[in-house]
Design a protein around this motif. Structure first.
Motif, PDB file in Angstrom:
ATOM      1  N   ASP A 141     -14.263  -5.550   5.788  1.00  0.00           N
ATOM      2  CA  ASP A 141     -14.478  -5.442   4.178  1.00  0.00           C
ATOM      3  C   ASP A 141     -15.544  -5.875   3.690  1.00  0.00           C
ATOM      4  O   ASP A 141     -15.401  -6.694   2.716  1.00  0.00           O
ATOM      5  N   ARG A 148      -5.557  -1.992   5.721  1.00  0.00           N
ATOM      6  CA  ARG A 148      -6.478  -1.694   4.719  1.00  0.00           C
ATOM      7  C   ARG A 148      -6.611  -2.987   3.703  1.00  0.00           C
ATOM      8  O   ARG A 148      -5.278  -3.587   3.545  1.00  0.00           O
ATOM      9  N   GLY A 163     -10.202  -1.245   1.110  1.00  0.00           N
ATOM     10  CA  GLY A 163      -9.412  -0.195   0.787  1.00  0.00           C
ATOM     11  C   GLY A 163     -10.171   1.030  -0.186  1.00  0.00           C
ATOM     12  O   GLY A 163      -9.628   2.038  -0.251  1.00  0.00           O
ATOM     13  N   HIS A 201       0.707  -1.060  -0.078  1.00  0.00           N
ATOM     14  CA  HIS A 201       0.053   0.089  -0.063  1.00  0.00           C
ATOM     15  C   HIS A 201       0.755   1.242   0.150  1.00  0.00           C
ATOM     16  O   HIS A 201       0.599   2.183  -0.559  1.00  0.00           O
ATOM     17  N   THR A 259      -3.169   7.652   3.339  1.00  0.00           N
ATOM     18  CA  THR A 259      -2.609   7.001   4.250  1.00  0.00           C
ATOM     19  C   THR A 259      -1.549   7.944   4.984  1.00  0.00           C
ATOM     20  O   THR A 259      -0.830   8.498   4.467  1.00  0.00           O
ATOM     21  N   LEU A 314     -11.629   5.437   6.464  1.00  0.00           N
ATOM     22  CA  LEU A 314     -10.342   5.406   7.109  1.00  0.00           C
ATOM     23  C   LEU A 314     -10.040   6.413   7.960  1.00  0.00           C
ATOM     24  O   LEU A 314      -9.302   6.387   8.987  1.00  0.00           O
TER      25      LEU A 314
END
Length: 687
Positions: free
Chosen positions: A363, A444, A405, A61, A226, A411
C-alpha cells in the motif's frame, strides 16, 4: 444517513454486486427476498456471517466498483449479510477516499496534485480541466473529476486515473479466500510430472478458466477492475451493460483527460513497466534484473530467468535455515523503520499461538514512491515467490497482499500470477510437493495513506477503520486477527530471493556493514531520467543524481518523501545508507528522491505537504488530529512572509511539530513535521 436497519433496500445491481462476493442470501435473515417456513422458526446466518467481518472492505469495493457509490440500501444489505452493525460499517466506508456514500457518476477522474505532479504542471492541468469539465466535483457528461493525493506515477507526472464502475466482463481468475477454502474450492492432489514439477490434477470445480487475455497480455483499458469471485454454491450474479474500466493517463494533458473520460476503453495503453526503470536490462542488477526482460504474464518465462530457484533452496534448508540466512544477510526492512527482517521472522515463527499470518504491505502511498508498483507490474511472480518463502519461514499458511486501490494494472498482473502459480503447484495445499500449504489473497486498499502503517493495515483487512493500534503487543505476538503475524513491504520481500540464491555472505558483502544489499530509489521531479534506480547501499546522493540527470539550478532535494526531509544541493556527498542519512540529520524513508529546481515554490510545496498530512490523519489521537491542522494553518499564514513577520508562526510550528513527534500514536503524526522542520532549518525557509 440512518445508522440502523431501515426500510432502504438495495437495487438489483447492488444486490448482485454483494452476491457476487458472498453468494446469494440463503435466508430472509440475511436479506433474501422471500421468507421461508424455516426463517419463521429460527434465525439463520448470524454466527457464520460474523466470522466473515473481514469481507466488509471487499464488499464495499464490490458495490463501489459496480455502481460507483454506496447507497444506504446497499450498505444495509451488506451489513445484514455480514452481521455488521450499520453504524460501524458507515464508519468504515467513510474512512476511505475512494468510496462515496452520495450519488455520483459511474466515471470518476482522479487528477494527482501531489509533489511530483505539482512540480510538473498539475495546477495548470486542473485549471484547464475546470474550463472544459467544470469545477472539481461537478458532473459533466456522466463524469466527475477530483484532485487526488499521489497516484504512484511520479515518473510520468502529471498523472491521472479514471475509474469507471460497472459489471466485470468476461471470466477472470477466481479470487480465493484462504480462510474459506474448506467451503469453497477444494484442494487438489498433486503429483510429479516429467519435469519434476508437481502438476495439479484437472478439476473443473477448482479454478475458474483463465481468460485468454489474462494469460498473455494486459487487457485493454476496458479491463476488469475486480474479477468476479467464485461462489460457494456456483451461482453467478446478473450482468449489467456498463463494464468496469480504468484508464491511466500519464503524462496527462487536458485533451487526453477529456478523451479518456469520454471513452476509457479507447485510452492509449500504458507504457511497459520497464519504461520506469532507466537501468532496465543492465548487468549487475539484483532486484530489477527481470523488469523489462521477462514476460510478466508467463510463469515459464519467469522460471527460465531463475524464478523459483530461491523457493527450492528454501525447501532444501528448511524454515530455520531460511531465517538464519536472512538474519546473516543483515537485511533491514525497506519501509523506513529499518527493522532487522530475520529478527522479525524469528519472533513470529517462535510464537506458540496458531495460526501464523504473513502480510505483504503493498500500500505504498508516500508521495513520490512508486517502486512497489513497478516491481508488481514488471516482475509479479517474484513477489509471489518471495511471499511463499516468507510464509514458509514464519510458519504461515495464509498470506495477505494488501494492494493500493489506485494500482489497477498491478492488480491485474498479480491476479494472473496467483492463478498461474496455483495451477502449476507453486501455491496450494502442497507447494512443490513438499507438504507445505500456502496461498495468498489480495486485499485492495481504498485510498488511505495511514493503512501503510502495519497495524492500521491489519484493522483494514479485518473490516475495521484503518486506525493504528498501540504497541505493545507487537505484530509478531498479536497481529492480524490477533495472531502472530510477519508484515513486510514489497521491496523487503524481494530482497530475500537474492539472499537465498547467492547466499547470505555474498549478499552481505554488498553495501556497507550496517546497510547491506541493494536499495531501490524513486527519483522524480526536475530530473532528465526519472524512474526507479537500484544502487548498492553506500552510493552517494550525488552519484544517484548523476544517473538521473539533474539541472544546474537545483533548489532542494526531498529525501524519504513527505515524511522525510529536505537537503541542500551541495550535500551531494551524503551516503545513501540508513546510518549515513541518520548522521546527516535526514532519512532514507521509503527511498524517495524528489528534485526541485528554482521554478518550484518552496512555501507552496510545504503547504502541500501539510495539506497531505491533514487529509490523511486518521483522527484517532489528538496530537496528530489537531497538530496537522494547526501546522497547515500556520503555513497558510506565512506562505508570503519572511523574517520577523513569520517568526511567531515559525515558533508555533516548532511547538506543534515537537508535540506531534512526541505524543502521536503512530509514524504519521510523528513525522508530519519533518519536512517542514528541515526546510526551515536546512534551507532557511521563511528567513
Amino acid at each position: 444517513m440512518d445508522l440502523h436497519f431501515g426500510d432502504s433496500e438495495p437495487t438489483d445491481e447492488e444486490r448482485a454486486a454483494v452476491d457476487s462476493l458472498l453468494g446469494p442470501a440463503t435466508s430472509a435473515w440475511e436479506g433474501a427476498a422471500d421468507r421461508s417456513d424455516v426463517d419463521l422458526r429460527w434465525a439463520r446466518g448470524g454466527r457464520e456471517a460474523r466470522e466473515r467481518r473481514d469481507l466488509l472492505l471487499p464488499g464495499l469495493h464490490a458495490v463501489n466498483d459496480r455502481v460507483g457509490w454506496i447507497s444506504e440500501g446497499a450498505l444495509a444489505y451488506l451489513c445484514r449479510r455480514l452481521t455488521v452493525p450499520p453504524a460501524e460499517a458507515y464508519g468504515v466506508a467513510t474512512f476511505y477516499a475512494m468510496f462515496a456514500l452520495k450519488p455520483r457518476p459511474a466515471k470518476v477522474l482522479h487528477v494527482c496534485t501531489d509533489l511530483a505532479c505539482a512540480g510538473n504542471g498539475s495546477a495548470k492541468l486542473c485549471a484547464d480541466l475546470e474550463e472544459r469539465m467544470g469545477a472539481a466535483g461537478s458532473v459533466s457528461d456522466g463524469v466527475t473529476w477530483q484532485s487526488s493525493p499521489c497516484l504512484g506515477l511520479c515518473e510520468r507526472a502529471p498523472a491521472a486515473l479514471l475509474l469507471q464502475a460497472g459489471t466485470p466482463s468476461g471470466t477472470a481468475a477466481a479470487q480465493r479466500d484462504p480462510r474459506l477454502r474448506n467451503t469453497g474450492a477444494p484442494a487438489l492432489p498433486v503429483g510429479p510430472n516429467e519435469t519434476d514439477e508437481p502438476v495439479r490434477a484437472a478439476a473443473d470445480a477448482e479454478v475458474t478458466p483463465i481468460r485468454a487475455d489474462l494469460g498473455t497480455a494486459d487487457a485493454p483499458n476496458g479491463a476488469v477492475v475486480t474479477p468476479p469471485r467464485a461462489h460457494t454454491n456456483g451461482s453467478s450474479a446478473e450482468p449489467a451493460l456498463r463494464r468496469q474500466a480504468f484508464a491511466v493517463i500519464a503524462p496527462a494533458t487536458v485533451d487526453t483527460l477529456v478523451d479518456a473520460a469520454t471513452a476509457p476503453e479507447d485510452a492509449p495503453e500504458e507504457p511497459s513497466a520497464a519504461m520506469a526503470v532507466p537501468q532496465a536490462g543492465q548487468d549487475g542488477l539484483l532486484l530489477l534484473q527481470r523488469v523489462g526482460v521477462v514476460d510478466p504474464f508467463s510463469i515459464d518465462d519467469y522460471r527460465s530467468h531463475g524464478g523459483y530457484n530461491a523457493l527450492r533452496t528454501a525447501f532444501d534448508i528448511g524454515p530455520a535455515g531460511v531465517i538464519r540466512e536472512v538474519t546473516d544477510s543483515g537485511l533491514l526492512g525497506r519501509g523506513g523503520a529499518a527493522f532487522p527482517t530475520g529478527r522479525k521472522w524469528q519472533a513470529t515463527a517462535s510464537q506458540p499461538d496458531r495460526p501464523h499470518y504473513l502480510v505483504c504491505n503493498a500500500d505504498e502511498s508516500e508521495p513520490g514512491t512508486f517502486k512497489d508498483r513497478v516491481i508488481m507490474e514488471g516482475d509479479p511472480f517474484a513477489l509471489i515467490e518471495a511471499m511463499t518463502i516468507a510464509g514458509y519461514a514464519t510458519g504461515a499458511h495464509v498470506g495477505y497482499l494488501y494492494l493500493r486501490g489506485e494500482y489497477p494494472r498491478a492488480l491485474h498482473r498479480l491476479e494472473n500470477a496467483l492463478t498461474q502459480a496455483r495451477l502449476r503447484g507453486f501455491l496450494g495445499d502442497d507447494v512443490l510437493g513438499q507438504g507445505y500449504a500456502f496461498d495468498i489473497e489480495i486485499r485492495r486498499g481504498a485510498g488511505a495513506y495511514i493503512c501503510g502503517e502495519e497495524t492500521a493495515l491489519f484493522n483494514s483487512i479485518e473490516g475495521f477503520r484503518g486506525e493504528p493500534r498501540s504497541k505493545p503487543p507487537f505484530p509478531a505476538e498479536k497481529g492480524l486477527f490477533g495472531k502472530p503475524t510477519a508484515a513486510n513491504n514489497v521491496e523487503t520481500l524481494i530482497n530475500v530471493l537474492p539472499i537465498l540464491t547467492m547466499g547470505a555472505e555474498a549478499y552481505a558483502a554488498i553495501g556497507t556493514e550496517n546497510s547491506t544489499g541493494p536499495k531501490l530509489f524513486c527519483v522524480s521531479g526536475n530530473v532528465e531520467r526519472p524512474g526507479i534506480y537500484e544502487l548498492p547501499f553506500g552510493a552517494t546522493l550525488g552519484e544517484l543524481l548523476d544517473l538521473a540527470g539533474t539541472p544546474t539550478d537545483i533548489k532542494a532535494i526531498l529525501l524519504g518523501g513527505a515524511a522525510g526531509g529536505f537537503v541542500r544541493p551541495d550535500e551531494r556527498d551524503i551516503p545513501l545508507t540508513f546510518e549515513g542519512t541518520r548522521a546527516a540529520g535526514t532519512t532514507l524513508g521509503s527511498g524517495v528522491v524528489l528534485v526541485m529546481d528554482d521554478t518550484v515554490g518552496l512555501p507552496r510545496t510545504l503547504l502541500r505537504i501539510a495539506e497531505f498530512f491533514r487529509d490523511e490523519s486518521c483522527g484517532q489521537c489528538v496530537p496528530c488530529r489537531v497538530g496537522t491542522v494547526r501546522q497547515e494553518e500556520a503555513l497558510h499564514r506565512i506562505k508570503d512572509r519572511t523574517g520577523a513577520a513569520a517568526s511567531d508562526d515559525v515558533a508555533l510550528l516548532r511547538e506543534v511539530g515537537q508535540t506531534m513527534r512526541d505524543a502521536s500514536i503512530c509514524g504519521l503524526g510523528q513525522t508530519a513535521w519533518n519536512a517542514v522542520e528541515s526546510a526551515i532549518d536546512r534551507l532557511g525557509a521563511f528567513k
